[in-house]
Design an enzyme around this catalytic site. Structure first.
Site, PDB file in Angstrom:
ATOM      1  CG  ASP A 297      45.915  37.978  50.917  1.00 31.65           C
ATOM      2  OD1 ASP A 297      45.730  37.404  49.827  1.00 31.65           O
ATOM      3  OD2 ASP A 297      45.443  39.089  51.186  1.00 31.65           O
TER       4      ASP A 297
ATOM      5  NE  ARG B 139      46.152  35.036  40.335  1.00 36.48           N
ATOM      6  CZ  ARG B 139      45.966  35.769  41.425  1.00 36.48           C
ATOM      7  NH1 ARG B 139      46.485  36.993  41.495  1.00 36.48           N
ATOM      8  NH2 ARG B 139      45.281  35.307  42.444  1.00 36.48           N
TER       9      ARG B 139
ATOM     10  CG  ASN C 201      39.870  31.127  47.545  1.00 42.77           C
ATOM     11  OD1 ASN C 201      40.507  30.610  48.458  1.00 42.77           O
ATOM     12  ND2 ASN C 201      39.852  32.451  47.367  1.00 42.77           N
TER      13      ASN C 201
ATOM     14  NE  ARG D 236      39.690  41.828  52.341  1.00 47.72           N
ATOM     15  CZ  ARG D 236      40.491  42.542  51.557  1.00 47.72           C
ATOM     16  NH1 ARG D 236      40.838  43.768  51.940  1.00 47.72           N
ATOM     17  NH2 ARG D 236      40.942  42.064  50.414  1.00 47.72           N
TER      18      ARG D 236
END
Length: 255
Positions: free
Chosen positions: A30, A43, A78, A204
């Site tokens: 991540d 990105r 995603n 998480r």
């Protein structure tokens, strides 16, 4: 797939049979986008650097005697990302397979894909199948790629298969147990992960290996995935090695 004596013989200096080294480590990779944004980059550049980090980590897992490494490469959620980003991620997958597959094969690494395949574009599906087919007989580390994967979807599919067996008379309700469920999951035949690592400070699982993580150890780091290097992995392994895994029991010292 697991427990192959040839693979055990090929293990690195810290053999996976050692209680201080996880046999199976899983990564939630991540932070690529945030890593790029913090540097004024796109990105897509973050994802590109994330792929370079993945190459380093796979290599280092082998040197540390890890038997199985699972990577959360693309989740079922995603697909909701912006279309240009999804297309770029698909191009990265193609690049990884085309550029790295032969090297992984030479290093005796076996690739296994988990996740839903029926809805995949034929070209992507063929890439994944070719990677599995080429490396199927390898006896080194297993690289498990979770692609188009979601744990709830996986568990739902397992329940559906068991229901079909019940309806066909091939299974009795009394025969449904943890092992029966595990045998219908995408990870059938693999040991559960001993350690799950997540980068970027998030705390998480994000729908990753929910069934399999019942007794996994967790390691969270603030590092973004592109910055997660060999030293960072060593730190995670050191943390794992210091833990007392009781599986609901008690330590010898407490007896």
């Amino acid at each position: 797939m697991s427990g192959n004596p040839e693979r055990q013989a090929d293990a690195g200096p810290l053999a996976a049979s050692s209680p201080h080294v996880p046999r199976h480590i899983a990564f939630i990779m991540d932070g690529n986008g945030r890593w790029a944004s913090s540097r004024g980059l796109t990105r897509t550049e973050g994802h590109r650097q994330g792929l370079e980090a993945l190459r380093r980590i796979i290599r280092h897992c082998g040197t540390r005697g890890i038997e199985i490494a699972t990577i959360y490469s693309f989740s079922t959620e995603n697909w909701s990302r912006p279309e240009p980003e999804v297309k770029f991620l698909m191009s990265l997958l193609r690049r990884f397979v085309q550029r790295d597959l032969s090297e992984l094969h030479r290093e005796n690494i076996r690739i296994r894909i988990i996740g839903e395949r029926q809805s995949l574009e034929p070209g992507i599906l063929k890439l994944l199948q070719d990677a599995e087919d080429l490396t199927r007989e390898n006896t080194g580390m297993d690289l498990v790629v979770a692609f188009n994967y979601g744990a709830r979807q996986e568990i739902t599919g397992a329940v559906r298969k068991l229901c079909e067996k019940l309806a066909a008379g091939d299974l009795q309700a009394s025969e449904i147990c943890e092992d029966a469920i595990s045998a219908e999951l995408d990870t059938a035949g693999l040991p559960d992960p001993d350690l799950i690592v997540r980068t970027s400070g998030e705390l998480r699982l994000s729908n990753f290996l929910l069934w399999q993580a019942a007794y996994s150890e967790f390691y969270f780091t603030e590092l973004m995935w592109p910055d997660f290097d060999e030293a960072a992995l060593d730190k995670a392994l050191e943390s794992f090695g210091s833990r007392d895994r009781r599986y609901g029991g008690v330590t010898a010292q407490a007896l």
